[in-house]
Design an enzyme around this catalytic site. Structure first.
Site: not given
Ligand code: NAD
Length: 410
Positions: A102-104
């Protein structure tokens, strides 16, 4: 020039076709599980309301809870975050830690905000997404523009909704459930892997010279660990330029100078060179540890290094990668080379879940074990399939995620 996402996509496609991955599995693996985009309004110190956009892209959870950094930068956008999220799926699979990717990010220029404003921004972002992440779902960590302090705010805000849960985020301060050795982890991992890589060519740190671009978190720890292993580092650089000394640069002295002056410029232990010149030096090992896309079709033919280690994310464009393949310059790819950070993040999460603390020597020992084991596995695949290490890394990663997906079913 291709974006990081397009480059990763190209390497994914190449590996998928070598392994004969079905179109339906390919479809499943490139499609993100969930894309989160939220409004993050805060009241500025001057009383005005400012509205930002926050993202969390959850790419794949076939192998475990999703894992990836949180970036605060004015150029953050949905495409970039998604690309980085998919890279995390492959990176966690390459080093075989039980996570997905994931990445934000929040599209914000952190230089515009006071510390209080950053805290309000972080807490408000957590208010918006707290149901969608957590120790068993998706675990953020620091990235560009965020720090251990940001992670402490995230943990504190998350716990207001869910109770005690330090494992909801990693990269926390050591005094607040963080892990010993997390700060040095990426650079130390680069060093462990570089030494394992050189051993395969009957080389050691002592009989090789090194040029390292970037003197930030990754570059400084890479340089220190390699020098402690006996390496002669003949060039280093930061955003303002580089230094060259064929007899070897004194890294502790350079660190002291750079910490005091906030730049390497003016450091007396070497002759000034530009960043462009550093990349073309006659060093045995070139380690780009600053930015993406620094080795391109324009300069790849002029590179004189015998080995390249991608400590930064995506420092080699796919066009330059093709040139290095043709010139038979071995490249240790980013998805393995800089995976030390996420690996020690995993150790932090494990310690938080067990209410148990490891000492620094255990963290270092386990990190080296994970790094060298992954390297050896990829090396074997590269030899067996007669492919470059990058392709071998993607073959290993995609194979692991595809198998987990098949076993779990949809
Ligand atoms: P950092 O901000 O601590 O350091 C970056 C360094 O690069 C600084 O010395 C800076 O002066 C230099 N730099 C900036 N612009 C430059 C330019 N135009 N030319 C030459 N040098 C320049 O960043 P970092 O955490 O060390 O990250 C470096 C790279 O490693 C990035 O690609 C990052 O995505 C990647 N990475 C970092 C980690 C981590 O744990 N920090 C983990 C995985 C990957």
């Amino acid at each position: 020039m291709k974006s990081a996402f397009e480059a990763a996509q190209q390497y994914f496609e190449e590996a998928a076709s070598i392994m004969g991955l079905s179109d339906s599995m390919k479809d499943l693996l490139v499609t993100p599980e969930r894309e989160i985009k939220v409004q993050v309004p805060i009241r500025r110190d001057n009383g005005q309301i400012a509205t930002y956009i926050g993202y969390r892209m959850q790419h794949n959870s076939a192998r475990g809870p999703m894992k990836g950094g949180l970036r605060y930068h004015h150029e953050v956008n949905a495409d970039e975050v998604l690309g980085l999220a998919s890279l995390m799926t492959w990176k966690t699979a390459v080093v075989d830690i039980p996570y997905g990717g994931a990445k934000g990010g929040i599209s914000v220029d952190v230089r515009d905000l006071s510390v209080d404003e950053l805290e309000r921004l972080t807490r408000r972002f957590v208010d918006e997404i707290h149901d969608l992440f957590g120790p068993d779902k998706d675990i953020p960590a620091p990235d560009m523009g965020t720090s251990s302090q940001t992670m402490a705010w995230i943990m504190n805000q998350y716990q207001k909704f869910h109770g005690f849960a330090p494992a909801c985020v990693t990269g926390k301060p050591v005094d607040l459930y963080g892990a010993e050795g997390r700060e040095e982890a990426t650079g130390r991992g680069v060093s462990n892997l570089t030494l394992a890589f050189l051993r395969r060519f009957n080389r050691t740190a002592e009989n090789s010279t090194f040029a390292i671009q970037g003197f930030g978190n990754v570059g400084t720890y890479t340089a220190s660990c390699l020098q402690q292993a006996g390496a002669r580092i003949i060039a280093i650089s930061d955003v303002n330029g580089g230094l060259f000394n064929p007899a070897g640069i004194d890294i502790p002295a350079a660190l002291e100078y750079s910490a005091a002056q906030k730049t390497l410029q003016g450091f007396p232990g070497g002759t000034p060179i530009s960043n462009a010149e550093l990349l073309l030096l006659d060093a045995d090992v070139l380690i780009p540890a600053a930015l993406g896309n620094v080795l391109t079709a324009e300069n790849a033919h002029d590179v004189r290094a015998k080995f390249i280690v991608e400590a930064a994310n995506g420092p080699i464009t796919p066009e330059a990668d093709a040139i290095f393949r043709q010139r038979e310059i071995p490249v240790l790819p980013d998805i393995l080379a800089n995976a030390g950070g996420v690996t020690v993040s995993y150790f932090e999460w494990v310690q938080n879940q067990q209410y148990f603390r490891w000492d620094l020597s255990r963290v270092r020992e386990e990190l080296e074990k994970y790094m060298t084991r992954s390297f050896n596995r990829i090396w074997t695949i590269a030899v067996e399939k007669k492919v470059p290490l990058r392709t071998a890394a993607y073959l290993l990663a995609i194979g692991r995620v595809a198998r987990a997906t098949e076993l779990g079913g949809v």
